[in-house]
Design a protein around this motif. Structure first.
Motif, PDB file in Angstrom:
ATOM      1  N   UNK A  94       0.871  -1.415   0.256  1.00 24.85           N
ATOM      2  CA  UNK A  94       0.209   0.041  -0.462  1.00 24.85           C
ATOM      3  C   UNK A  94       0.805   1.145  -0.110  1.00 24.85           C
ATOM      4  N   UNK A  95       0.041   2.187  -0.498  1.00 24.69           N
ATOM      5  CA  UNK A  95       1.588   3.465  -1.056  1.00 24.69           C
ATOM      6  C   UNK A  95       0.413   4.580  -0.830  1.00 24.69           C
ATOM      7  N   UNK A  96       0.383   6.001  -1.071  1.00 22.63           N
ATOM      8  CA  UNK A  96       0.052   6.823  -1.468  1.00 22.63           C
ATOM      9  C   UNK A  96       0.168   7.441  -2.511  1.00 22.63           C
ATOM     10  N   UNK A  97      -0.814   7.800  -3.379  1.00 21.86           N
ATOM     11  CA  UNK A  97      -0.443   8.112  -4.910  1.00 21.86           C
ATOM     12  C   UNK A  97      -0.779  10.105  -4.554  1.00 21.86           C
ATOM     13  N   UNK A  98      -0.608  10.711  -4.879  1.00 17.98           N
ATOM     14  CA  UNK A  98      -0.176  12.106  -4.786  1.00 17.98           C
ATOM     15  C   UNK A  98      -0.493  13.307  -6.339  1.00 17.98           C
ATOM     16  N   UNK A  99      -2.245  13.103  -6.834  1.00 22.82           N
ATOM     17  CA  UNK A  99      -2.098  13.664  -7.905  1.00 22.82           C
ATOM     18  C   UNK A  99      -1.846  14.831  -7.760  1.00 22.82           C
ATOM     19  N   UNK A 100      -0.991  15.469  -9.271  1.00 25.40           N
ATOM     20  CA  UNK A 100      -0.277  17.264  -9.233  1.00 25.40           C
ATOM     21  C   UNK A 100      -0.645  17.707 -10.434  1.00 25.40           C
ATOM     22  N   UNK A 101      -1.240  16.366 -11.850  1.00 23.34           N
ATOM     23  CA  UNK A 101      -1.471  16.947 -13.075  1.00 23.34           C
ATOM     24  C   UNK A 101      -2.088  16.478 -14.416  1.00 23.34           C
ATOM     25  N   UNK A 102      -2.667  17.136 -14.938  1.00 21.09           N
ATOM     26  CA  UNK A 102      -3.217  15.855 -15.936  1.00 21.09           C
ATOM     27  C   UNK A 102      -2.614  15.797 -17.241  1.00 21.09           C
ATOM     28  N   UNK A 103      -2.349  14.922 -18.090  1.00 23.13           N
ATOM     29  CA  UNK A 103      -1.461  14.467 -19.111  1.00 23.13           C
ATOM     30  C   UNK A 103      -2.702  13.846 -19.685  1.00 23.13           C
ATOM     31  N   UNK A 104      -2.070  13.516 -21.485  1.00 20.46           N
ATOM     32  CA  UNK A 104      -2.503  12.661 -22.402  1.00 20.46           C
ATOM     33  C   UNK A 104      -2.156  11.203 -22.494  1.00 20.46           C
ATOM     34  N   UNK A 105      -2.833  10.200 -22.441  1.00 15.31           N
ATOM     35  CA  UNK A 105      -2.332   9.616 -22.175  1.00 15.31           C
ATOM     36  C   UNK A 105      -2.739   8.493 -24.149  1.00 15.31           C
ATOM     37  N   UNK A 106      -2.341   8.192 -24.703  1.00 13.88           N
ATOM     38  CA  UNK A 106      -2.740   8.151 -26.192  1.00 13.88           C
ATOM     39  C   UNK A 106      -1.978   6.660 -27.437  1.00 13.88           C
ATOM     40  N   UNK A 107      -2.293   5.682 -27.264  1.00 18.59           N
ATOM     41  CA  UNK A 107      -2.426   5.155 -28.131  1.00 18.59           C
ATOM     42  C   UNK A 107      -2.851   5.405 -29.929  1.00 18.59           C
ATOM     43  N   UNK A 108      -2.537   4.796 -30.469  1.00 17.78           N
ATOM     44  CA  UNK A 108      -1.989   4.250 -32.191  1.00 17.78           C
ATOM     45  C   UNK A 108      -2.234   2.836 -32.150  1.00 17.78           C
ATOM     46  N   UNK A 109      -3.400   3.149 -32.650  1.00 15.02           N
ATOM     47  CA  UNK A 109      -3.936   1.224 -33.546  1.00 15.02           C
ATOM     48  C   UNK A 109      -3.639   1.042 -34.612  1.00 15.02           C
ATOM     49  N   UNK A 110      -3.074   0.094 -35.265  1.00 13.98           N
ATOM     50  CA  UNK A 110      -2.324  -0.254 -36.462  1.00 13.98           C
ATOM     51  C   UNK A 110      -3.803   0.895 -37.850  1.00 13.98           C
ATOM     52  N   UNK A 111      -5.061   0.319 -37.693  1.00 14.44           N
ATOM     53  CA  UNK A 111      -5.193   0.417 -38.531  1.00 14.44           C
ATOM     54  C   UNK A 111      -6.220   1.533 -38.366  1.00 14.44           C
TER      55      UNK A 111
END
Length: 173
Positions: free
Chosen positions: A31-48
């Motif tokens: 167990x740990x504590x997550x400290x949220x500090x910013x938003x970002x984008x996670x992008x995935x490129x699908x082959x088709x």
């Protein structure tokens, strides 16, 4: 070979997330504590032609200070309890939010591991076949009569050139 390299690359890239998913499901993470500090984008490129982006929350873990991200948008500045990933690098920097995200990651990882191993096996079989293929035989010129055989000198086994008759039915000696 190209497919082997591609599948092995994908399998290696997914390995940290796969290890973290297995650790999450088996309860091996701490167990740990997550400290949220910013938003970002996670992008995935699908082959088709597709691909897509979604918002993730970037932050850090209190015990290790590791930079990780949460797979969705959560309120900034409000820490919450999470499980600490075993491998917090590469694709392992994304925290596992539950069995719903851990199981598909495990299945995808096993799929790419299996395909990479199957391709590796195919390459080994092909290499063995080509290296143990028919050996090239060097042609030897034929002797008199067109057939090359073992040449006998006409000598007996004593080497004197005298042939001794075989002993038949002699007794007394």
């Amino acid at each position: 070979m190209v497919m082997l390299v591609a599948m092995a690359g994908i399998a290696v890239a997914l390995l940290p997330a796969q290890v973290n998913s297995w650790a999450y499901v088996t309860g091996a993470e701490h167990q740990d504590t997550f400290h949220p500090v910013a938003y970002g984008q996670s992008c995935s490129k699908v082959s088709r032609g597709g691909g897509g982006c979604h918002t993730v929350t970037e932050g850090y873990l209190s015990s290790s200070g590791a930079q990780v991200n949460w797979g969705s948008q959560v309120p900034l500045g409000q820490p919450f309890s999470v499980r600490d990933p075993l491998w917090a690098w590469g694709t392992g920097r994304s925290l596992t939010s539950g069995d719903g995200s851990a199981i598909p990651t495990m299945i995808a990882g096993l799929f790419f591991d299996g395909v990479a191993l199957l391709l590796l096996y195919a390459v080994v079989v092909m290499v063995r076949r080509t290296s143990s293929g028919p050996s090239r035989q060097i042609p030897v010129p034929a002797g008199p009569g067109g057939v090359r055989g073992t040449q006998h000198s006409g000598r007996g086994h004593h080497g004197s050139g005298v042939r001794r008759p075989a002993r038949r039915g002699r007794s007394g000696r």
